[in-house]
Write an enzyme that holds these catalytic residues in place. Structure first.
Site, PDB file in Angstrom:
ATOM      1  CG  ASP A 147      -2.275   0.570   1.006  1.00 15.27           C
ATOM      2  OD1 ASP A 147      -2.427   1.342   0.048  1.00 15.27           O
ATOM      3  OD2 ASP A 147      -3.188   0.291   1.809  1.00 15.27           O
ATOM      4  CD  GLU A 180       0.832   4.524  -7.545  1.00 15.04           C
ATOM      5  OE1 GLU A 180      -0.242   4.519  -8.177  1.00 15.04           O
ATOM      6  OE2 GLU A 180       1.682   5.425  -7.631  1.00 15.04           O
ATOM      7  CD1 TRP A 181      -4.826   3.126  -3.211  1.00 13.33           C
ATOM      8  CD2 TRP A 181      -3.839   5.035  -2.534  1.00 13.33           C
ATOM      9  NE1 TRP A 181      -4.428   2.963  -1.906  1.00 13.33           N
ATOM     10  CE2 TRP A 181      -3.837   4.106  -1.458  1.00 13.33           C
ATOM     11  CE3 TRP A 181      -3.296   6.295  -2.344  1.00 13.33           C
ATOM     12  CZ2 TRP A 181      -3.274   4.426  -0.214  1.00 13.33           C
ATOM     13  CZ3 TRP A 181      -2.743   6.611  -1.108  1.00 13.33           C
ATOM     14  CH2 TRP A 181      -2.731   5.682  -0.069  1.00 13.33           C
ATOM     15  N   GLY A 182      -3.216   4.427  -8.308  1.00 16.21           N
ATOM     16  CA  GLY A 182      -3.092   5.110  -9.594  1.00 16.21           C
ATOM     17  C   GLY A 182      -2.505   6.503  -9.489  1.00 16.21           C
ATOM     18  CG  ASN A 184       3.018   8.589  -8.051  1.00 14.49           C
ATOM     19  OD1 ASN A 184       3.410   9.744  -8.123  1.00 14.49           O
ATOM     20  ND2 ASN A 184       2.589   8.047  -6.913  1.00 14.49           N
ATOM     21  CG  ASP A 202      -9.587   2.090  -0.699  1.00  9.87           C
ATOM     22  OD1 ASP A 202      -8.597   2.152  -1.456  1.00  9.87           O
ATOM     23  OD2 ASP A 202      -9.514   1.864   0.521  1.00  9.87           O
TER      24      ASP A 202
HETATM   25  C1  GLA Z   1      -5.977   1.383   1.569  1.00  5.82           C
HETATM   26  C2  GLA Z   1      -6.167   0.361   0.458  1.00  5.82           C
HETATM   27  C3  GLA Z   1      -7.288  -0.591   0.839  1.00  5.82           C
HETATM   28  C4  GLA Z   1      -6.942  -1.276   2.163  1.00  5.82           C
HETATM   29  C5  GLA Z   1      -6.684  -0.243   3.230  1.00  5.82           C
HETATM   30  C6  GLA Z   1      -6.126  -0.863   4.509  1.00  5.82           C
HETATM   31  O1  GLA Z   1      -7.089   2.214   1.683  1.00  5.82           O
HETATM   32  O2  GLA Z   1      -6.438   0.992  -0.758  1.00  5.82           O
HETATM   33  O3  GLA Z   1      -7.518  -1.547  -0.175  1.00  5.82           O
HETATM   34  O4  GLA Z   1      -5.813  -2.085   1.974  1.00  5.82           O
HETATM   35  O5  GLA Z   1      -5.729   0.738   2.799  1.00  5.82           O
HETATM   36  O6  GLA Z   1      -5.900   0.069   5.499  1.00  5.82           O
END
Ligand code: GLA
Length: 400
Positions: A147, A180-182, A184, A202
Site C-alpha cells: 500500500d 498506490e491508487w493510480g 503515479n 478504494d
Molecule cells: C488502503 C487500500 C485498501 C486497504 C486499506 C487498509 O485504503 O487501498 O484496499 O488495503 O488501505 O488500510
C-alpha cells in the site's frame, strides 16, 4: 578489456537480480481478501474458517487460490526489527497460519505499505524492505499487497522497485500487488515491477456513487469502471490493471453484484472476493463461482474489454477471447430496464490493440447467454433483449 568484462558480468548479475517473479499471474489472480468486509477486525480463526470455506464451497474448484490478510495483522517489530503478528489476533503465528492455508491446497497472502505505517497505523516496511521480504519467505507467503499510505515524500516507482527486488532476493515466488491508487500512473512503469496495480481510490459497495470521507473519497462500481477505459493497452498476462477488490455479497442488489462481477471479468481484472465466505447467499456464491463467466476473466489472451458503443446510458462492450471467440456484454447503467436491438450485419467490431476483428456480414457466430445458460441464436439475426436496471447481459460468441 578485463574491466569491460567485469562491468558486463556485474550488469548481468544485477539485471538477473532486479526483476519481478516472471511466469506468475498469467491469468488474473483469484482469491479472497479480508479488507472490504472485515477492515481491521482480522484474526487467525477468521482466516482458517475462510480457507475452509473456500476449499469446500466450490470456489477453489472454480479457480480461487489466494487467502489474503489485509491491514492490521501486524503487531510490533522485535528488538532486531523483525515484524511480529499481533499476538492477540494471531497467537499461533503466521507460519502456522500459512501452513494451514497451504494444507487446504490454497495460497497465502499478506499486506504491507511502502511508508513507515500502514493506512491502519500499523508498522509498515519503509527501511525494512529486505528484512520483511525474508520474513514473509520464512512464513511461506505467496502474495504481497503493498500500500501507499504515508509515502508523500517517496518516489513511487523507486519504492515499489525496492520491494520487488527485496522479494526477489528472498527467493520465494510472490505475486506482488501494487496499491498506490493510480496516483503515479503505475500502468506506465509497473509492468516490470509488479503483477498488478490498483488504478483508483478504494471501492465501496455502491453501484453508482461517490462517498465523501472528508479527507478522501471512495468510488462506486461505475466510477471505477469508467477509470479503466483508457488503460486497456497497458494490461496483459502477468501485469494487470486492478480496479480494486470485489464487493459481491456486501450489500448491493443481486443485479448490481452480477453487473459488477461481469464487468470485472470483462476487464480481465484480479478477482479478489471481499465478502464473508463463511456466510453467503446462494446467489452470491452462484455469481462468484460461475465457471462460464469466470472463463471470460481467465481467458488466455488476457485482453481487457473495450466499449464498442453507448446509447441511452447503455454500453456494449467487447472482449476478444482466445480461439477467435468474443465476449459481448451489454451494461445497463440506468435504474430502469432498457430494450436493446443489435443488428450484427451492420456492426463492425475491430480492435487495433489485439489486432482482432469480427465481420458479422461474412462470418456467423453462435451466441450463448452465459448467465442464463441458454443459446441466444446466432449473428445472422437481429439480437433483441431487455436488460434490467443496473444489470448486464453477457454473451459468448463462437465462430460457426
Ligand atoms: C488502503 C487500500 C485498501 C486497504 C486499506 C487498509 O485504503 O487501498 O484496499 O488495503 O488501505 O488500510
Amino acid at each position: 578489456m578485463k574491466r569491460i568484462f567485469l562491468t558486463i558480468i556485474c550488469a548481468a548479475a544485477f539485471s538477473a537480480h532486479a526483476q519481478k517473479f516472471d511466469g506468475l499471474d498469467l491469468t488474473p489472480q483469484m482469491g479472497w481478501n479480508s479488507w472490504n468486509k472485515f477492515q481491521c477486525d482480522v484474526n487467525e480463526d477468521l482466516i482458517r474458517q475462510t480457507a475452509d470455506a473456500m476449499a469446500t464451497n466450490g470456489m477453489k474448484d472454480a479457480g480461487y487460490q489466494y487467502i489474503n490478510i489485509d491491514d492490521c495483522w501486524q503487531g510490533k517489530r522485535d528488538t532486531q526489527g523483525f515484524i511480529q503478528p499481533d499476538p492477540t489476533r494471531f497467537p499461533s503465528g503466521m507460519k502456522a497460519l500459512a501452513d494451514y492455508v497451504h494444507s487446504k491446497g490454497l495460497k497465502f497472502g499478506v499486506y504491507s505499505d511502502a511508508g513507515a505505517k500502514t493506512c491502519g497505523g500499523k508498522p509498515a516496511s519503509r527501511g525494512h524492505e529486505y528484512q520483511d521480504a525474508l520474513t514473509y519467505a520464512s512464513w511461506g507467503v505467496d502474495y504481497l499487497k503493498y500500500d501507499w499510505c504515508g509515502c508523500e515524500d517517496l518516489n513511487s516507482q523507486g519504492a515499489y522497485t525496492t520491494m520487488r527486488d527485496a522479494l526477489h532476493a528472498a527467493g520465494r515466488p510472490v505475486v506482488f500487488s501494487l496499491c498506490e491508487w493510480g496516483q503515479n500512473k503505475p500502468w506506465l512503469w509497473a509492468a516490470n515491477v509488479g503483477h498488478s496495480w490498483r488504478t483508483t481510490t478504494d471501492i465501496y459497495p455502491c453501484f453508482d456513487g461517490i462517498k465523501d470521507n472528508k479527507t478522501w473519497f471512495q468510488w462506486g462500481v461505475l466510477q471505477i469502471l469508467d477509470a479503466q477505459k483508457p488503460l486497456r493497452t497497458y494490461a496483459g498476462p502477468g501485469h494487470w490493471n486492478d480496479p480494486d477488490m470485489l464487493e459481491v455479497g456486501n450489500g448491493m442488489t443481486v443485479n448490481e453484484d452480477r453487473a459488477h462481477f461481469t464487468m470485472w471479468c470483462m476487464l480481465a481484472a484480479p478477482l479478489m472476493s471481499g465478502n464473508d465466505l463463511r456466510h453467503m447467499s446462494p446467489q452470491t456464491l452462484g455469481i462468484l463461482t460461475d465457471k462460464e463467466v469466470l472463463a471470460v476473466n481467465q481467458d488466455a489472451l488476457g485482453v481487457q474489454a473495450f466499449v464498442y458503443s453507448t446509447n441511452d446510458n447503455v454500453e456494449v462492450w467487447f472482449k476478444p477471447l482466445a480461439g477467435d471467440s468474443w465476449a459481448m456484454c451489454v451494461l445497463n447503467r440506468n435504474k430502469d430496464a432498457k430494450k436493446i436491438s443489435f443488428d450484427w450485419k451492420n456492426e463492425n467490431v475491430a480492435d487495433s490493440f489485439s489486432k482482432r476483428d469480427a465481420h458479422f456480414d461474412a462470418t456467423t457466430y453462435s451466441l450463448r447467454n452465459l448467465w442464463t445458460k441458454q443459446s441466444a441464436g446466432d449473428t445472422s439475426k437481429v439480437f433483441e433483449a431487455e436488460v434490467p436496471g443496473h444489470d448486464v447481459l453477457l454473451l459468448r460468441l463462437e465462430k460457426m
